[in-house]
Motif scaffolding. Sequence first.
Motif, PDB file in Angstrom:
ATOM      1  N   LEU A 187      37.311  62.288  29.725  1.00 20.16           N
ATOM      2  CA  LEU A 187      38.711  62.112  29.349  1.00 20.16           C
ATOM      3  C   LEU A 187      39.240  60.759  29.813  1.00 20.16           C
ATOM      4  CD1 LEU A 187      40.956  63.652  27.921  1.00 20.16           C
ATOM      5  CD2 LEU A 187      41.661  64.583  30.127  1.00 20.16           C
ATOM      6  N   PHE A 188      38.843  60.331  31.004  1.00 20.94           N
ATOM      7  CA  PHE A 188      39.286  59.035  31.515  1.00 20.94           C
ATOM      8  C   PHE A 188      38.768  57.900  30.637  1.00 20.94           C
ATOM      9  CE2 PHE A 188      38.294  55.267  34.080  1.00 20.94           C
ATOM     10  CZ  PHE A 188      39.562  54.935  34.517  1.00 20.94           C
ATOM     11  N   THR A 206      37.800  58.054  27.499  1.00 25.38           N
ATOM     12  CA  THR A 206      38.437  58.139  26.183  1.00 25.38           C
ATOM     13  C   THR A 206      39.838  57.553  26.201  1.00 25.38           C
ATOM     14  OG1 THR A 206      37.152  60.128  25.655  1.00 25.38           O
ATOM     15  CG2 THR A 206      39.121  59.711  24.339  1.00 25.38           C
ATOM     16  N   LEU A 207      40.630  57.922  27.195  1.00 25.42           N
ATOM     17  CA  LEU A 207      42.002  57.417  27.285  1.00 25.42           C
ATOM     18  C   LEU A 207      42.017  55.920  27.579  1.00 25.42           C
ATOM     19  CD1 LEU A 207      43.736  60.345  29.222  1.00 25.42           C
ATOM     20  CD2 LEU A 207      43.803  59.852  26.768  1.00 25.42           C
ATOM     21  N   MET A 215      41.308  54.207  24.318  1.00 24.10           N
ATOM     22  CA  MET A 215      42.491  54.338  23.469  1.00 24.10           C
ATOM     23  C   MET A 215      43.578  53.359  23.899  1.00 24.10           C
ATOM     24  SD  MET A 215      44.795  57.735  22.745  1.00 24.10           S
ATOM     25  CE  MET A 215      46.238  57.634  21.671  1.00 24.10           C
ATOM     26  N   MET A 216      43.781  53.215  25.198  1.00 26.57           N
ATOM     27  CA  MET A 216      44.788  52.292  25.705  1.00 26.57           C
ATOM     28  C   MET A 216      44.447  50.855  25.345  1.00 26.57           C
ATOM     29  SD  MET A 216      47.657  51.960  27.270  1.00 26.57           S
ATOM     30  CE  MET A 216      47.854  53.596  28.021  1.00 26.57           C
ATOM     31  N   THR A 240      45.106  50.309  21.716  1.00 27.03           N
ATOM     32  CA  THR A 240      46.543  50.296  21.447  1.00 27.03           C
ATOM     33  C   THR A 240      47.167  48.954  21.814  1.00 27.03           C
ATOM     34  OG1 THR A 240      46.645  52.685  21.880  1.00 27.03           O
ATOM     35  CG2 THR A 240      48.723  51.470  21.933  1.00 27.03           C
ATOM     36  N   PHE A 282      41.838  59.150  17.683  1.00 28.68           N
ATOM     37  CA  PHE A 282      41.776  59.800  18.986  1.00 28.68           C
ATOM     38  C   PHE A 282      42.356  61.211  18.950  1.00 28.68           C
ATOM     39  CE2 PHE A 282      40.949  55.461  20.188  1.00 28.68           C
ATOM     40  CZ  PHE A 282      39.967  55.628  21.156  1.00 28.68           C
ATOM     41  N   LEU A 299      39.974  64.072  20.423  1.00 27.91           N
ATOM     42  CA  LEU A 299      40.469  64.966  21.467  1.00 27.91           C
ATOM     43  C   LEU A 299      40.538  66.411  20.981  1.00 27.91           C
ATOM     44  CD1 LEU A 299      43.296  62.712  22.936  1.00 27.91           C
ATOM     45  CD2 LEU A 299      41.148  63.331  24.062  1.00 27.91           C
TER      46      LEU A 299
END
Length: 326
Positions: A9-10, A12-13, A16-17, A20, A173, A177
Motif C-alpha cells: 500500500l505504501f 502504491t500510494l 500515485m503521489m 499526481t 489507481f 486498489l
Amino acid sequence: MTQRDKTWLFITLAIMMALTLYPAFGSFSGISGLRDILLFALFAVSLDLFWGRTGILSFGHATFFGAGAYGMAVMTIHLAPGAAWSSLAGLAFGVGLAGVIALAVGYFVIFGGVRGAYFTIVTLALTLIAQQIAIGWSSVTGGDAGLIGVPPLTLGIPITGKLFYYVVVGLLFAVVLALWAGLRGQRGLVLRAIEDDERKAQTLGYNTPLHLLAVFVLSGLIAGLAGALYVTGTGFVAPDMIALLLSTEVIMWVAVGGRGSLIGAVVGTMIVWRLQQEVSTLSASAWPLFIGAFFLAMVFFFPDGLPAAAQKLWARGKGMKEGRTA
C-alpha cells in the motif's frame, strides 16, 4: 493488515503521489505521453489480474484492448457522430464489446476444460482472428488505415489536457486498489487454490470454471476500458491496437513488474516503455528484435520480475553484510 500489505500500500500510494505531482513539472507532450503509458498500464493490470491470480497465460489480451478501442471509434465516428452522449455511448459499447467477447470465448474455452498451453494457443489465435476482422471489415473499421477523428472524451465537459491525465491516474489507481482489496478475501484465496491445484479446489466444492470465467471477463472489461479511453486521447484507432505484437508486449510489461502484484504491472509498463524510447532513438526497426531478446532474458534470468530480483539481491547483500559484521 500484514506487513507485506502495508508495504504494498505504501509503494502504491507513493507511485500515485509522484504521478499526481508530475504535471507541475512536466511539459504538455510529456504529460500526454505519460497519460498514454498509464492507459497501457491499466491494460497490463487487466492481464495481471487473470494471469497473475490464476496462473493461466492469455496471449490474446490485445483483442479486448482493441475491441474497446474500435467500439469507441465506431460509435463516435459512425453511429453517433457529434452527439453530446457519444462518449458515454462509446465507452459503454467498447467496454461491453470487450466483455461479450471475453464471455463468449471464456465460456467455451474455460468450461471446455482448456488450460495451460492450449489456453494460450487459443487466445493467440483469437488475436489473429480479431486483427483479420479489423483489417478485412474496412467499411466499418477503416481497414489497414484504421479510423481517424475519434473525438476527445466528453462527460458533460471536454476531458482533455491535464484533466484527462488526472482522470487516467485516478482511474488506474482506483482499479488497482479495488482489485487489491477484492482479492484479499475469500475470492483471492479461491483463485490461489485454483492456481495451485484446480482439481483439489473442485473437490472442496468450488465451481472453479465459474471463478475463472468471472476473472477472465472482468479482465477483458478492464482491458476494453483502457482501449476505449486510449483512442479518445490519440484520436485514431488502427489494427496495431489489436495485433499480436501488443499481446506480446503486455505480457512483457507484466513479467517485468512481477505478475500477481498488480502495481508491478504499472511499474513494468513504465520501465519497458522507457526502454522502448531509448532503443527507438537508435533504430525504430530494432524494437521488435529487442523485445524478443529481452523477453528471453527475463524468462531465464528474472522469471519473477525485476522487483523480485532486486529484493533477492538486497537480501543477499544484507546477509553478506551481517556475516562480515558477525
